[in-house]
Each structure stands twice: as C-alpha cells, then as structure tokens.
Design a protein around this motif. Structure first.
Motif, PDB file in Angstrom:
ATOM      1  N   PHE A 252     147.300   2.780  92.812  1.00  0.00           N
ATOM      2  CA  PHE A 252     147.946   2.278  93.961  1.00  0.00           C
ATOM      3  C   PHE A 252     149.164   1.555  93.471  1.00  0.00           C
ATOM      4  N   PRO A 253     150.294   1.719  94.165  1.00  0.00           N
ATOM      5  CA  PRO A 253     151.715   1.084  93.879  1.00  0.00           C
ATOM      6  C   PRO A 253     151.561  -0.467  94.129  1.00  0.00           C
ATOM      7  N   VAL A 254     152.106  -1.255  92.982  1.00  0.00           N
ATOM      8  CA  VAL A 254     152.252  -2.651  93.212  1.00  0.00           C
ATOM      9  C   VAL A 254     153.744  -3.147  92.922  1.00  0.00           C
ATOM     10  N   THR A 255     153.999  -4.124  93.702  1.00  0.00           N
ATOM     11  CA  THR A 255     155.472  -4.634  93.972  1.00  0.00           C
ATOM     12  C   THR A 255     155.632  -5.878  93.215  1.00  0.00           C
ATOM     13  N   THR A 256     157.009  -6.162  92.552  1.00  0.00           N
ATOM     14  CA  THR A 256     157.260  -7.465  92.250  1.00  0.00           C
ATOM     15  C   THR A 256     157.256  -8.510  93.006  1.00  0.00           C
ATOM     16  N   MET A 257     157.279  -8.260  94.246  1.00  0.00           N
ATOM     17  CA  MET A 257     157.183  -9.225  95.424  1.00  0.00           C
ATOM     18  C   MET A 257     155.976 -10.195  95.232  1.00  0.00           C
ATOM     19  N   ARG A 258     155.012  -9.979  94.476  1.00  0.00           N
ATOM     20  CA  ARG A 258     154.007 -10.769  94.453  1.00  0.00           C
ATOM     21  C   ARG A 258     153.466 -10.652  92.994  1.00  0.00           C
ATOM     22  N   LYS A 259     152.769 -11.669  92.673  1.00  0.00           N
ATOM     23  CA  LYS A 259     152.228 -11.673  91.170  1.00  0.00           C
ATOM     24  C   LYS A 259     150.888 -10.987  91.107  1.00  0.00           C
ATOM     25  N   ARG A 260     150.690 -10.205  90.433  1.00  0.00           N
ATOM     26  CA  ARG A 260     149.475  -9.456  90.371  1.00  0.00           C
ATOM     27  C   ARG A 260     148.095 -10.082  89.806  1.00  0.00           C
ATOM     28  N   GLU A 261     147.044  -9.724  90.605  1.00  0.00           N
ATOM     29  CA  GLU A 261     145.800 -10.565  90.112  1.00  0.00           C
ATOM     30  C   GLU A 261     145.073 -10.058  89.037  1.00  0.00           C
ATOM     31  N   ALA A 262     144.634 -11.083  88.247  1.00  0.00           N
ATOM     32  CA  ALA A 262     143.979 -10.685  86.977  1.00  0.00           C
ATOM     33  C   ALA A 262     142.356 -10.286  87.465  1.00  0.00           C
ATOM     34  N   LEU A 263     142.144  -9.522  86.825  1.00  0.00           N
ATOM     35  CA  LEU A 263     140.650  -8.850  87.188  1.00  0.00           C
ATOM     36  C   LEU A 263     139.488 -10.226  87.222  1.00  0.00           C
ATOM     37  N   SER A 264     139.546 -10.994  86.348  1.00  0.00           N
ATOM     38  CA  SER A 264     138.857 -12.069  86.053  1.00  0.00           C
ATOM     39  C   SER A 264     138.936 -12.912  87.247  1.00  0.00           C
ATOM     40  N   GLN A 265     140.016 -12.909  88.186  1.00  0.00           N
ATOM     41  CA  GLN A 265     140.094 -13.817  89.060  1.00  0.00           C
ATOM     42  C   GLN A 265     139.157 -13.389  90.327  1.00  0.00           C
ATOM     43  N   GLY A 266     138.855 -12.162  90.500  1.00  0.00           N
ATOM     44  CA  GLY A 266     137.948 -11.449  91.400  1.00  0.00           C
ATOM     45  C   GLY A 266     136.595 -11.358  91.026  1.00  0.00           C
ATOM     46  N   VAL A 267     136.225 -11.804  89.891  1.00  0.00           N
ATOM     47  CA  VAL A 267     135.009 -11.453  89.623  1.00  0.00           C
ATOM     48  C   VAL A 267     133.896 -12.324  89.875  1.00  0.00           C
ATOM     49  N   TRP A 268     132.766 -11.946  90.726  1.00  0.00           N
ATOM     50  CA  TRP A 268     131.599 -12.697  90.922  1.00  0.00           C
ATOM     51  C   TRP A 268     130.592 -12.969  90.193  1.00  0.00           C
ATOM     52  N   GLY A 269     130.143 -11.575  89.440  1.00  0.00           N
ATOM     53  CA  GLY A 269     129.218 -11.701  88.787  1.00  0.00           C
ATOM     54  C   GLY A 269     128.593 -10.392  88.409  1.00  0.00           C
TER      55      GLY A 269
END
Length: 441
Positions: A252-269
């Motif tokens: 999917f396209p990502v824009t420079t208008m926002r910081k990209r999330e690191a995968l570790s930021q979303g990991v629950w378990g």
C-alpha cells in the motif's frame, strides 16, 4: 586481556580435526540433551554431557584433539579437495617457517598449485570493458536510479512468512542476512539505506526463539514502485530458501505527511501450540502453581485445550519465553524435553498511536490550539491480526494522499491567480538554499 572459551575450543577442535568417528559421538551427545552450545551459558551446563559422550566413545577424544600432526601422515580430511594438491600445502607450510611469501596467481604461474588446468586459468580483464560488453550482450542491466530523499509516496510491503521445516534453527542475524540477499536477487525496486554500505530497509516484527517453528512471522520493507502483491510473493519465494516462505503480502502507498509505524509498535504477542510428551500431563501443568499467572488474572493470556491428547493453544503477550520458563520450573527439565512447541499466529494491538487525516485537518484549521488525537484502530484492549491493523494504517495513508493532492491542486490554482506571490516565494526559497549552501561550505 580477552580469551576464547576453553570448552568451545575443545568442540571446535573435535569438529575440525575429527574423522568418521565424530558423527556418532555428536549424536550420542545430542541424545544426552546437548543443545545451543554456541551460547556460553548453555555450553557450561552441557559440557559434563559432552565429557560423558567422550568417555563412552571408545577412543581418546581429547588426546586426538590435542595431538601433534606430522606432514607425512594421512589426515582425516585428505579426501576433501578444493583443487590444490597436498604437496602444495606442504610447501606453503614450510615457506611460512622461512617467512617467504607466495606470489599472487597469474597466467604465467611459477608455483602451480593444481587448480588451473585446460578448462580453468587465471587471466586479467579490464572491468570497464567487461561491464560495457555485458551491457551490450544484455547480461548485466544498469539499475534504475531513484532519489534518496523527499519522495512523496513510497509503497510499504507487509508480509507474513513461515519459519519452519529447518528454518527455526536459523539464528536471527543469519535470517536477516538471508532476506538481504533474497531482496538483492529479486530485482524488485526495494528501497535501500543511504551511505557507503546500503542495505535493504527491512524490519522484522520479533526475533523468534531458536528451535521453535513459526507459521506466521511478520516483516516489512519498502518499494519505490507499486508492484502487485502476487508478484512480490512469487518473486521473493523464488529466491528464498524453502524453509522461509511468504504466505500473505500487502502492498500500500505511504506518504511523507506522517511517520511510518515500526512493526514493533503494533505487536501484542503471539498464539502458540504446545503438545506435551507422553511422560508429562498437560492438565497437571495447567493446574500447577507455575501455570497460574497465565490462566486468567491480569496477564491477558488465554489457554484453550485441544481435542488432541496433551495439546493446547495459548495466547501470550510479547513472547512465550516466560511460559517456557514456567514449564521448566514445573518439570525440572528443559522445556524441549517436556513439550513440542510452535507459533501459529503473530498478534497485533487493535489500536496504536499515529498521525491521522483528522489530525491533519485539525492542525491546518487551528494549529495554535491543536491537540493530537492520533488513535488508529479499535479499542485499546482489542487483539487483531497484523494484516487487519495495517489495512487500517493503509486507509489513513490513502486519505492523507488524497488530501495532499487536493492541497497541491489548491496551491497551484492560487499561484496561477497570484503570480506575484509565486515569484516572492521562489525568491525566498532560493535565498534559503544559498544560505544553506554557504553554511555547508
């Protein structure tokens, strides 16, 4: 002063100097429970088991490791040939004592080693002529050059992959290196880091425990161009070893208008499946004091017994390391002696923080009183899949890209109606660039 681990030296000597008797010895040590000897803490515990295997081998193992070798005697590795004859190595051995260097390989060789023959020879080439000739023959293609920064839109790739069928024994750094090489071989327009040693910009959600198969690991990287998801999966699977296999891909396209999330930021378990071996009872463990912290309470863990005897699945936050430690404490044995384990799913948080289209709108309308909301996804306690989480993130990026296009169109229309403002802004930008260049110099 540093030193090498003495026990590790013994094992290295066994592997490098051993003959056909070493294979059964290693198998005997493995059956005694030897594992993970590359880590000092494991080797310290395992060395008595190695000593038992040495004693039962029927030959003087350590005497063989530490003995001196004569250059005329038959060596265990004489049957392995890389080209040079044994006499060449003998001459090199003697020259090392005399401090005599051997000249480099060349077409007219004064010290034949045995590698060159009617089919193999050494010759010098001009690298530029070789490259230009290869371009003409279409055996080498010049890579497309992309800008290193200020790219309005990139394409993020989030993918699931299996780490099983032997891949579970691959160390994390080796796994990273394998994916780096696969990306290089793929020929796809992946984004690399800048600098003297560019590497693919790839991240992994978590580092799995060695020896535990996983059927849903998560990784992410970036593309310069919008490549179909099916093609990314097909090409990457063609260049990866079979024990690493992509099973699902999202681009999917990502824009420079926002910081990209690191995968570790979303990991629950993760969700894991355990199957206790016949000598141990699943039900007794789950009723034990050691399992109590994982059964209900505030741990957010959940355990489901399988219809299969002695098997169950468990959802655990972060990782299953503490859960395996509980099994070891309960049984008094290493966890792999008690149960088989595998990871079924990697789980994500339902909501994470990040810049949204609503934040962008509120900031542009009232920047002085702006308060960031930035919540992506559902409720705070929701547990979901990474694909679901990143479909929400993809939606936010799509909204911001549309908003950016509308802003660009509005700006172009404004400048068209007010050319004097455009000239003023261009002059200000040029002055700013000159000042930045002067500061650099």
């Amino acid at each position: 002063m540093g030193r090498h681990n003495f026990d590790a030296t013994i094992l290295e000597g066994l592997l490098s100097r051993g003959d056909e008797r070493v294979g059964p010895l290693i198998l005997a040590a493995f059956k005694k429970g030897v594992r993970l000897d590359a880590w000092d803490e494991h080797l310290r515990q395992n060395m008595p088991l190695w000593d038992e295997a040495f004693a039962a081998a029927g030959w003087d193992v350590k005497g063989w490791i530490f003995r001196n070798w004569d250059t005329e005697e038959e060596l265990p590795w004489d049957g392995v040939s890389l080209g040079p004859a044994k006499n060449f190595y003998k001459r090199e051995w003697q020259k090392s004592f005399e401090h005599v260097l051997t000249a480099r390989c060349q077409h007219s060789c004064s010290h034949p080693c045995g590698v060159c023959n009617n089919k193999v020879d050494v010759y010098e080439i001009n690298s530029e002529e070789f490259f230009l000739g290869s371009l003409q023959n279409k055996t080498v293609v010049r890579p497309k050059v992309y800008p290193e920064s200020n790219i309005p839109v990139l394409y993020r790739v989030v993918f699931y992959f299996t780490r099983a069928f032997g891949g579970e024994f691959t160390a994390y750094l080796s796994q990273v290196e394998i994916f780096h090489k696969a990306i290089l071989r793929s020929g796809l327009p992946f984004v690399y880091s800048s600098g003297f040693n560019p590497l693919p910009r790839i991240e992994f959600c978590s580092a799995m425990g060695l020896g535990i198969p996983s059927y849903e690991e998560v990784a992410s990287c970036l593309l310069y161009e919008d490549i179909p998801q099916e093609k990314v999966m097909e090409v990457m699977n063609s260049v990866l070893p079979p024990f690493f296999k992509l099973t699902q891909v999202m681009v999917f396209p990502v824009t420079t208008m926002r910081k990209r999330e690191a995968l570790s930021q979303g990991v629950w378990g993760g969700e894991y499946r355990y199957k206790f071996k016949d000598a141990f009872s699943r039900d007794e463990f789950l009723a034990s004091q050691q399992a109590a912290p994982f059964v209900g309470g505030e741990s957010f863990s959940s355990i489901n017994k399988s219809d299969e005897l002695n098997a169950f699945t468990v959802r655990l936050p972060v990782s299953d390391k503490k859960f395996r430690a509980a099994i070891e404490e309960w049984s008094g044995k290493k966890w792999y002696e008690v149960t088989d384990a595998e990871k079924i799913h990697t789980l994500a948080k339902g909501a994470i923080q990040g810049w949204t289209a609503r934040d962008e709108e509120n900031w542009r309308n009232d920047s002085k009183n702006f308060v960031k909301d930035g919540t992506l996804g559902g409720s705070e306690n929701e547990i979901t899949s990474f694909m679901e989480l990143y479909s929400r993130i993809a939606k936010v990026n799509a909204e911001l890209i549309v908003k950016k296009q509308a802003l660009d169109e509005h700006r172009a229309e404004f400048y068209k109606e007010h050319p004097d403002v455009l000239k003023k802004h261009q002059a200000e930008d040029e002055a700013k660039d000159r000042k930045n260049n002067e500061n650099k110099n």
